[in-house]
Design a protein around this motif. Sequence first.
Motif, mmCIF file in Angstrom:
data_model
loop_
_atom_site.group_PDB
_atom_site.id
_atom_site.type_symbol
_atom_site.label_atom_id
_atom_site.label_comp_id
_atom_site.label_asym_id
_atom_site.label_seq_id
_atom_site.Cartn_x
_atom_site.Cartn_y
_atom_site.Cartn_z
ATOM 1 N N ALA A 1 -17.685 0.790 3.407
ATOM 2 C CA ALA A 1 -16.919 2.023 3.319
ATOM 3 C C ALA A 1 -15.716 1.858 2.403
ATOM 4 O O ALA A 1 -15.434 2.726 1.571
ATOM 5 N N VAL A 2 -15.008 0.755 2.519
ATOM 6 C CA VAL A 2 -13.831 0.528 1.681
ATOM 7 C C VAL A 2 -14.237 0.362 0.220
ATOM 8 O O VAL A 2 -13.579 0.875 -0.677
ATOM 9 N N VAL A 3 -15.350 -0.315 -0.002
ATOM 10 C CA VAL A 3 -15.806 -0.538 -1.376
ATOM 11 C C VAL A 3 -16.301 0.762 -2.008
ATOM 12 O O VAL A 3 -16.025 1.036 -3.174
ATOM 13 N N LEU A 4 -16.983 1.591 -1.244
ATOM 14 C CA LEU A 4 -17.624 2.775 -1.809
ATOM 15 C C LEU A 4 -16.707 3.994 -1.918
ATOM 16 O O LEU A 4 -16.986 4.889 -2.699
ATOM 17 N N LEU B 1 -4.891 1.139 2.345
ATOM 18 C CA LEU B 1 -3.698 0.593 1.698
ATOM 19 C C LEU B 1 -2.426 1.266 2.221
ATOM 20 O O LEU B 1 -1.408 0.605 2.422
ATOM 21 N N ASP B 2 -2.483 2.570 2.436
ATOM 22 C CA ASP B 2 -1.321 3.278 2.992
ATOM 23 C C ASP B 2 -0.980 2.772 4.380
ATOM 24 O O ASP B 2 0.187 2.634 4.739
ATOM 25 N N ARG B 3 -1.987 2.499 5.173
ATOM 26 C CA ARG B 3 -1.734 2.010 6.532
ATOM 27 C C ARG B 3 -1.223 0.577 6.537
ATOM 28 O O ARG B 3 -0.408 0.191 7.370
ATOM 29 N N LEU B 4 -1.700 -0.218 5.593
ATOM 30 C CA LEU B 4 -1.258 -1.613 5.536
ATOM 31 C C LEU B 4 0.141 -1.756 4.941
ATOM 32 O O LEU B 4 0.966 -2.504 5.448
ATOM 33 N N PHE B 5 0.401 -1.054 3.842
ATOM 34 C CA PHE B 5 1.636 -1.248 3.109
ATOM 35 C C PHE B 5 2.558 -0.047 3.141
ATOM 36 O O PHE B 5 3.605 -0.049 2.505
#
Length: 144
Positions: A107-110, A119-123
């Motif tokens: 899902a992340v790759v596609l 990325l928003d949730r991580l950083f």
Amino acid sequence: MARGTRAEKAWETGRSAADNEYVRRLIDDEELRENLQDAYRSAKKAYGRVNNGKAPAKALMDDRKVHKELRNAAESLREASDQLRGKRQSHTFRNLVLVAIVAAVLAVVLSEEIRKSVLDRLFGAEEEFEYTSTTTASTETAST
């Protein structure tokens, strides 16, 4: 080639397949056949839901029915595999975690949208701001 030769070769091929222990288990074990059929049906349903014209990555991440069907397919295949090998150990949790990790990575790759969300949730979300000057423009004009 004579008819008898083809028939004899077909008969020999059939006998060698029937003597194979895996083919024999498939023929004799009704539960094994049911597990394989269940896996096929679940995978087919999951594929149908993922391939319905919407974003496949979104369906893999958000659609609970796809998760359920993939989980059912994985469990049925695991059971069938164990039955073919003669094992009866349960690794349901391990297989579920593996399927979830593979689905998440796909899902992340596609999907760019999912990548941005992760990325928003991580950083933290990117802040959009408008620049406003703290100095004022001079109202005097140079006269010559």
